[in-house]
Design a protein around this motif. Structure first.
Motif, mmCIF file in Angstrom:
data_model
loop_
_atom_site.group_PDB
_atom_site.id
_atom_site.type_symbol
_atom_site.label_atom_id
_atom_site.label_comp_id
_atom_site.label_asym_id
_atom_site.label_seq_id
_atom_site.Cartn_x
_atom_site.Cartn_y
_atom_site.Cartn_z
ATOM 1 N N UNK A 71 -2.332 -7.848 -7.970
ATOM 2 C CA UNK A 71 -1.227 -7.100 -9.190
ATOM 3 C C UNK A 71 -1.795 -5.783 -9.474
ATOM 4 N N UNK A 72 -1.221 -4.671 -9.420
ATOM 5 C CA UNK A 72 -1.597 -3.404 -9.721
ATOM 6 C C UNK A 72 -0.935 -2.714 -10.903
ATOM 7 N N UNK A 73 -1.386 -1.928 -11.584
ATOM 8 C CA UNK A 73 -0.539 -1.434 -12.717
ATOM 9 C C UNK A 73 0.716 -0.621 -12.401
ATOM 10 N N UNK A 74 0.407 0.319 -11.334
ATOM 11 C CA UNK A 74 1.559 1.305 -11.203
ATOM 12 C C UNK A 74 1.548 1.519 -9.787
ATOM 13 N N UNK A 75 2.689 1.672 -9.074
ATOM 14 C CA UNK A 75 2.797 2.452 -7.894
ATOM 15 C C UNK A 75 4.211 2.985 -7.641
ATOM 16 N N UNK A 76 4.404 3.962 -6.734
ATOM 17 C CA UNK A 76 5.959 4.514 -6.509
ATOM 18 C C UNK A 76 6.660 3.238 -5.884
ATOM 19 N N UNK A 77 6.298 2.584 -4.866
ATOM 20 C CA UNK A 77 7.145 1.368 -4.347
ATOM 21 C C UNK A 77 6.021 0.459 -3.487
ATOM 22 N N UNK A 78 6.255 -0.837 -4.030
ATOM 23 C CA UNK A 78 5.471 -1.873 -3.201
ATOM 24 C C UNK A 78 5.781 -1.721 -1.919
ATOM 25 N N UNK A 79 7.004 -1.730 -1.515
ATOM 26 C CA UNK A 79 7.468 -1.563 0.081
ATOM 27 C C UNK A 79 6.754 -0.551 0.622
ATOM 28 N N UNK A 80 6.962 0.720 0.345
ATOM 29 C CA UNK A 80 6.305 2.075 0.872
ATOM 30 C C UNK A 80 4.659 1.865 0.755
ATOM 31 N N UNK A 81 4.186 0.943 -0.231
ATOM 32 C CA UNK A 81 2.770 0.838 -0.013
ATOM 33 C C UNK A 81 2.270 -0.098 1.301
ATOM 34 N N UNK A 82 3.322 -0.961 1.391
ATOM 35 C CA UNK A 82 2.660 -1.991 2.582
ATOM 36 C C UNK A 82 3.298 -1.246 3.788
ATOM 37 N N UNK A 83 4.316 -0.696 3.916
ATOM 38 C CA UNK A 83 4.516 0.096 5.250
ATOM 39 C C UNK A 83 3.591 1.074 5.574
ATOM 40 N N UNK A 84 3.034 1.878 4.472
ATOM 41 C CA UNK A 84 1.836 2.885 4.876
ATOM 42 C C UNK A 84 0.773 2.080 5.229
ATOM 43 N N UNK A 85 0.423 1.047 4.858
ATOM 44 C CA UNK A 85 -0.807 0.279 5.245
ATOM 45 C C UNK A 85 -0.617 -0.289 6.624
ATOM 46 N N UNK A 86 0.633 -0.519 7.005
ATOM 47 C CA UNK A 86 0.891 -1.072 8.376
ATOM 48 C C UNK A 86 0.685 0.234 9.307
ATOM 49 N N UNK A 87 1.414 1.217 8.773
ATOM 50 C CA UNK A 87 1.300 2.490 9.723
ATOM 51 C C UNK A 87 -0.322 2.899 9.877
ATOM 52 N N UNK A 88 -1.060 2.729 9.159
ATOM 53 C CA UNK A 88 -2.386 3.150 9.219
ATOM 54 C C UNK A 88 -3.197 1.749 10.106
ATOM 55 N N UNK A 89 -2.553 0.900 10.568
ATOM 56 C CA UNK A 89 -3.174 0.078 11.250
ATOM 57 C C UNK A 89 -3.640 -1.185 10.717
#
Length: 238
Positions: free
Chosen positions: A4-22
């Motif tokens: 659980x995090x306090x704020x982000x733009x989009x949880x989907x975008x966060x996970x996609x970015x982490x996948x893109x980073x390997x």
């Protein structure tokens, strides 16, 4: 695991970015946020963030033997339905709408967005637990509007457990049992529907079931049956 995090733009975008980073994201991991500033729904619509509601995403790593990934829309919809039933005074008011909206008394209660990267599918879901954002052309509901006020963290764990069970069943038994269960809690066969297709056209007809791959089958007034793999579905002739 639920992070659980306090704020982000989009949880989907966060996970996609982490996948893109390997990064490898384990199944059964959920990223949940208190506030989402750039949430997205289907067809690029914004998903508005209201305090106390649920916003979270998870990831499925597709295996060679898995059913088609598009069918995960039905998996997450059923998982949300099963997680919501125990916390509602009137679970009979819940209904699923093709392919993965969750309605309460005909108004939208939850929205789901699937996005792929390689062999990974990121699944995001927003659920109106305590408040319903106002959207001009949509009927939106919240559970708190019925008198109860669910706890977000309790719901998060219930949803994670339900989704894990639904994914296991999807892998073990395939699409036929999945679609049968979905149909049992969705708009009934024979329901009038209006579909705004991706090409801008609008098709009116009655729901006559699902194709083998989960596509919507809509019979028009002339008796022709349309097989629709995408589109915005409205109950009734809206």
């Amino acid at each position: 695991m639920i992070e659980i995090i306090p704020e982000t733009g989009s949880t989907n975008a966060d996970l996609l970015a982490r996948l893109a980073a390997g990064e490898e994201i384990a199944e059964n991991y959920w990223l949940v946020t208190d506030t989402q500033t750039s949430g997205r729904g289907r067809q690029g619509r914004p998903w508005l963030s209201e305090p106390g509601n649920f916003f979270g995403s998870t990831c499925i790593s597709l295996q060679a033997s898995d059913p088609p990934p598009a069918s995960l829309s039905f998996v997450i919809a059923l998982a949300a339905y099963e997680a919501l039933v125990p916390i509602m005074d009137r679970p009979d008011r819940l209904q699923l709408k093709w392919p993965n909206d969750v309605l309460m008394s005909g108004a939208k209660l939850a929205g789901i967005l699937l996005e792929g990267r390689g062999r990974n599918i990121v699944i995001g879901i927003g659920v109106n637990l305590v408040s319903a954002p106002k959207i001009a052309d949509r009927d939106i509901a919240s559970i708190a509007g019925t008198g109860s006020r669910p706890d977000r963290d309790v719901f998060a764990h219930s949803l994670a457990d339900s989704f894990r069970n639904e994914v296991a069943a999807w892998r073990d038994t395939g699409l036929e049992p999945l679609f049968k269960r979905w149909l049992s809690v969705a708009h009934p066969v024979g329901s009038p529907l209006a579909v705004h297709a991706t090409d801008g056209s609008r098709i009116f007809g009655r729901f006559v079931g699902l194709a083998e791959d989960g596509a919507l089958l809509l019979e028009d007034g002339d008796g022709g049956v349309h097989t629709l793999h995408a589109g915005d579905v409205m109950l009734g002739r809206n």
